[in-house]
Motif scaffolding. Structure first.
Motif, PDB file in Angstrom:
ATOM      1  N   GLY A  75     -10.803  -0.125  -0.199  1.00  0.00           N
ATOM      2  CA  GLY A  75      -9.929   0.990  -0.551  1.00  0.00           C
ATOM      3  C   GLY A  75      -9.907   1.269  -2.037  1.00  0.00           C
ATOM      4  O   GLY A  75      -9.904   2.429  -2.474  1.00  0.00           O
ATOM      5  N   LYS A 100      -9.759   4.887   9.769  1.00  0.00           N
ATOM      6  CA  LYS A 100      -9.850   4.951   8.318  1.00  0.00           C
ATOM      7  C   LYS A 100     -11.168   5.570   7.861  1.00  0.00           C
ATOM      8  O   LYS A 100     -11.235   6.226   6.814  1.00  0.00           O
ATOM      9  CB  LYS A 100      -9.676   3.549   7.727  1.00  0.00           C
ATOM     10  CG  LYS A 100      -8.270   2.976   7.927  1.00  0.00           C
ATOM     11  CD  LYS A 100      -7.218   3.840   7.232  1.00  0.00           C
ATOM     12  CE  LYS A 100      -5.834   3.251   7.338  1.00  0.00           C
ATOM     13  NZ  LYS A 100      -4.801   4.067   6.661  1.00  0.00           N
ATOM     14  N   GLU A 152      -4.880   7.027  -1.245  1.00  0.00           N
ATOM     15  CA  GLU A 152      -5.208   5.627  -0.961  1.00  0.00           C
ATOM     16  C   GLU A 152      -5.463   5.459   0.538  1.00  0.00           C
ATOM     17  O   GLU A 152      -4.672   5.906   1.366  1.00  0.00           O
ATOM     18  CB  GLU A 152      -4.055   4.716  -1.387  1.00  0.00           C
ATOM     19  CG  GLU A 152      -3.793   4.711  -2.889  1.00  0.00           C
ATOM     20  CD  GLU A 152      -4.644   3.689  -3.619  1.00  0.00           C
ATOM     21  OE1 GLU A 152      -5.582   3.142  -3.002  1.00  0.00           O
ATOM     22  OE2 GLU A 152      -4.367   3.456  -4.811  1.00  0.00           O
ATOM     23  N   LEU A 153      -6.573   4.787   0.882  1.00  0.00           N
ATOM     24  CA  LEU A 153      -6.898   4.576   2.294  1.00  0.00           C
ATOM     25  C   LEU A 153      -5.983   3.543   2.942  1.00  0.00           C
ATOM     26  O   LEU A 153      -5.608   3.668   4.102  1.00  0.00           O
ATOM     27  CB  LEU A 153      -8.351   4.104   2.433  1.00  0.00           C
ATOM     28  CG  LEU A 153      -9.454   5.149   2.376  1.00  0.00           C
ATOM     29  CD1 LEU A 153     -10.814   4.462   2.466  1.00  0.00           C
ATOM     30  CD2 LEU A 153      -9.305   6.168   3.495  1.00  0.00           C
TER      31      LEU A 153
END
Length: 698
Positions: free
Chosen positions: A403, A508, A543-544
């Motif tokens: 991330g 994701k 942000e992942l």
């Protein structure tokens, strides 16, 4: 030898059917998320593949529990089937078809299989001893008989030596049978039943195991079962709930054994997928009935992903069943280890479990679980699930590595270039992406789902080192072309990561794909898209992953502790209410009436020993190999304590062993003595003082 994936022949990936008799916990989900990841990976390299499964609806436990609930077995099982069908997508497990063993397709397909065996003289009738509960006046199907395994002497249930050698047991084989319904000794009565003559397929099975791909435990463990005389498989049972045996008049009271119709659901579910999409898109017969020669059977690319405890069913019974009905054999069988909870086994009776619904209600993204359970260990090894372990892996690998790289790269690119800088990717980065793609393909063909999860994280690790080494923020003024090159490379790495992470982290991956401004879905992207140029423009990224803070982890741990304590309190209350204050909470066996003489006791050489080392036995669920010092020599002893003790803490422990027990061989390992322990939790017998190894117990 099989061709590497992708092949021109369609593939099917299946998972062992969940038994429609209770709620799912996160331990159950390991094979399903692994199967989903493998099927997604196969699709990304261009393999035509169907991912299918279904609920196992038959068997005695369902019939008994349905009666307790006052509903029909079908109604009882369908409720759990619908629950499973709704739960799997919540963990991003997307089956192409999910059926069940009681539906019309599987009923008819199962009967076709059995008729083929009958027509080709593979079925024989035998008079067998069937366990009978005289008090309840009913036959006792497998799971309602317990006793002693005739092969290793361990406690076993009627159909499997689940605590010892793991062998499948035929009706009538178990010794000292006891009814689990009443607790009384069971008696045997002679009844006619139908058997699939496995000896007809013994030579074929030896060749099949030589061809079989997948995990080593699935390739090697079955070999001991097909050496020597291969036991025939009883395919009928005395009960009403199941698929009727398609025989002649007078055989209507028999139903097929649940392990007949359960694996046939793999075929039925694939059929249903073809019926829905059409044979032009996916042809089930090309997978299951595309025959080769007698010497080297050909066919579709059939991959079974199962739990370790059902290897024998999938590598001995199932290929014989397929062969006898004229169907293709599996290409690969992947058998996984157990999932433990905080280092100990799950216990549904004590509510020592993180249920699937618990995880969903926690609000955590399903991809976090997928990544943790897939990368936590090699597939054949046991893996530990804990909230602390999940947080550690998420924070360090997903937040801190993957991330972090994607966010810092895309944020710098968007703020300085409105997207992808107008230049070509460098040779160094292109080579590194191609290396990652090769590792991805190798993981598929080596059946290493853990590798599928590691590849994108390792590429992100390279990306973090690359961006830190070149420091583009220092180049924007003095070397704008150099800065643009670095960021162009980092955007390309981010796109490659999105493609490579899709099998294990599909949700994701789609989020990252969208942040890159890509059209369509990452789920449709093939592996080659990792090197295709990213869009010229994209917006500000997000942000992942979010880190899991300590207080959140402690909250989840506290919820688990409370649920376990509540279950234990309830069990104690029930015990008090049923037994009264003066009755022990543990149900004890009566003291044996038959006495042994003092002379007979003196024949037992019982000694103090010290454990020197402990090693799990590969392929065995419960067995470990102990090296023990008994004073006069070092002995090797096999014991069924793998799931009941922390093995790392055992060396140095004083124990009590029976030293003059006859030698035995369990899972190919010699056992020269017996460890003494109390109860089902294997409470090790030891000494109060510091008795030396070799001291005799008298």
């Amino acid at each position: 030898m099989h061709e590497e994936f992708p092949t021109e022949t369609p593939a099917v990936v299946t998972c062992g059917l969940p038994y429609a008799n209770g709620d799912l916990h996160v331990g159950h989900l390991r094979t399903y998320v692994s199967g989903d990841a493998l099927s997604r990976a196969l699709e990304s390299v261009g393999q035509d593949v169907a991912f299918v499964c279904g609920s196992d609806m038959h068997g005695t436990p369902i019939a008994v529990n349905a009666a307790k609930e006052g509903v029909s077995p079908e109604e009882f099982a369908l409720e759990y089937h619908e629950q499973y069908e709704a739960t799997f997508p919540k963990f991003n497990v997307e089956f192409d078809n999910y059926g069940h063993t009681h539906d019309e397709t599987n009923t008819e397909t199962t009967r076709e299989f059995v008729r083929s065996w009958i027509d080709d003289d593979h079925v024989v009738e035998k008079e067998i001893e069937v366990a009978w509960d005289s008090e309840a006046d009913q036959p006792l199907p497998d799971r309602f008989v317990e006793g002693t395994c005739p092969y290793c002497g361990e406690h076993a249930r009627g159909d499997e030596c689940d605590e010892g050698c793991q062998r499948h047991l035929e009706p009538g084989e178990i010794e000292d049978p006891v009814s689990t319904i009443t607790g009384n000794p069971a008696e045997y009565r002679t009844r006619p039943h139908k058997f699939l003559r496995l000896s007809d397929f013994q030579e074929y099975l030896k060749g099949f195991l030589d061809r079989l791909e997948g995990t080593e435990n699935a390739q090697n463990q079955p070999r001991e079962w097909i050496e020597g005389e291969l036991q025939d498989l009883c395919i009928t049972r005395d009960m009403e709930w199941g698929i009727d045996y398609p025989g002649e008049d007078g055989e209507e009271d028999l139903v097929l054994y649940v392990w007949v119709d359960a694996p046939i659901e793999y075929v039925s579910s694939t059929k249903q997928y073809t019926e829905r999409v059409g044979a032009d898109e996916y042809d089930w017969e090309a997978v299951w009935k595309n025959h080769g020669t007698d010497d080297v059977p050909d066919g579709g690319e059939i991959v079974h992903i199962i739990g370790h405890d059902i290897i024998q069913h999938h590598t001995v019974f199932w290929p014989a069943m397929l062969r006898g009905a004229g169907y293709n054999e599996p290409r690969a069988v992947m058998a996984c280890g157990f999932v433990n909870l905080d280092g100990k086994g799950f216990s549904t009776s004590r509510n020592r479990a993180v249920w699937a619904d618990d995880y969903i209600e926690s609000g955590l993204h399903p991809d976090l679980y997928r990544y943790h359970i897939i990368t936590g260990s090699e597939f054949v090894a046991d893996v530990d699930f804990s909230w602390d372990g999940l947080a550690e892996r998420v924070n360090s690998e997903l937040v801190g590595t993957l991330g972090n790289f994607a966010y810092r790269s895309l944020l710098f690119a968007e703020r300085n270039y409105d997207g992808t800088p107008d230049t070509e990717v460098s040779g160094e980065v292109e080579d590194r992406i191609e290396e990652a793609m090769a590792d991805f393909r190798d993981a598929i063909n080596d059946y290493r789902v853990r590798g599928l999860g590691r590849v994108p994280v390792e590429l992100a690790k390279f990306g973090n080192e690359y961006i830190q080494q070149h420091e583009p923020w220092k180049l924007t003024d003095d070397d704008p072309e150099g800065a643009a090159q670095v960021i162009r490379d980092c955007v390309q790495l981010s796109k490659a990561i999105a493609v490579l992470m899709e099998p294990v982290l599909p949700g994701k991956a789609e989020a990252l794909w969208s942040q890159l401004g890509e059209s369509g879905s990452v789920h449709d992207a093939e592996l080659g898209e990792a090197l295709a140029a990213p869009p010229a423009e994209f917006g500000e990224p997000e942000e992942l992953f979010e880190g899991l803070e300590d207080d959140r982890v402690e909250e989840l741990n506290e919820q688990l502790r409370e649920s376990i304590e509540a279950a234990e309190d309830e069990a104690e209350t029930e015990s008090d209410e049923s037994d009264g204050d003066d009755t022990p909470t543990m149900e004890l066996e009566p003291v044996a009436e038959e006495r042994v003489s003092f002379e007979e006791f003196k024949d037992l050489d019982i000694r103090v020993a010290e454990i020197l080392s402990v090693e799990p036995i590969e392929g065995a669920d419960d067995l470990v190999k102990l090296e023990v010092d008994i004073g006069v020599e070092t002995r090797q002893i096999v014991a069924g304590i793998k799931q009941l003790h922390d093995l790392d803490e055992l060396p140095g422990t004083k124990i009590v062993v029976l030293a003059n027990l006859e030698k035995a061989e369990l899972f190919g390992v010699e056992s020269n003595g017996m460890l003494l322990a109390a109860g089902e939790e294997a409470d090790l017998l030891t000494t109060l003082e510091d008795a030396e190894p070799g001291t005799k117990v008298q």
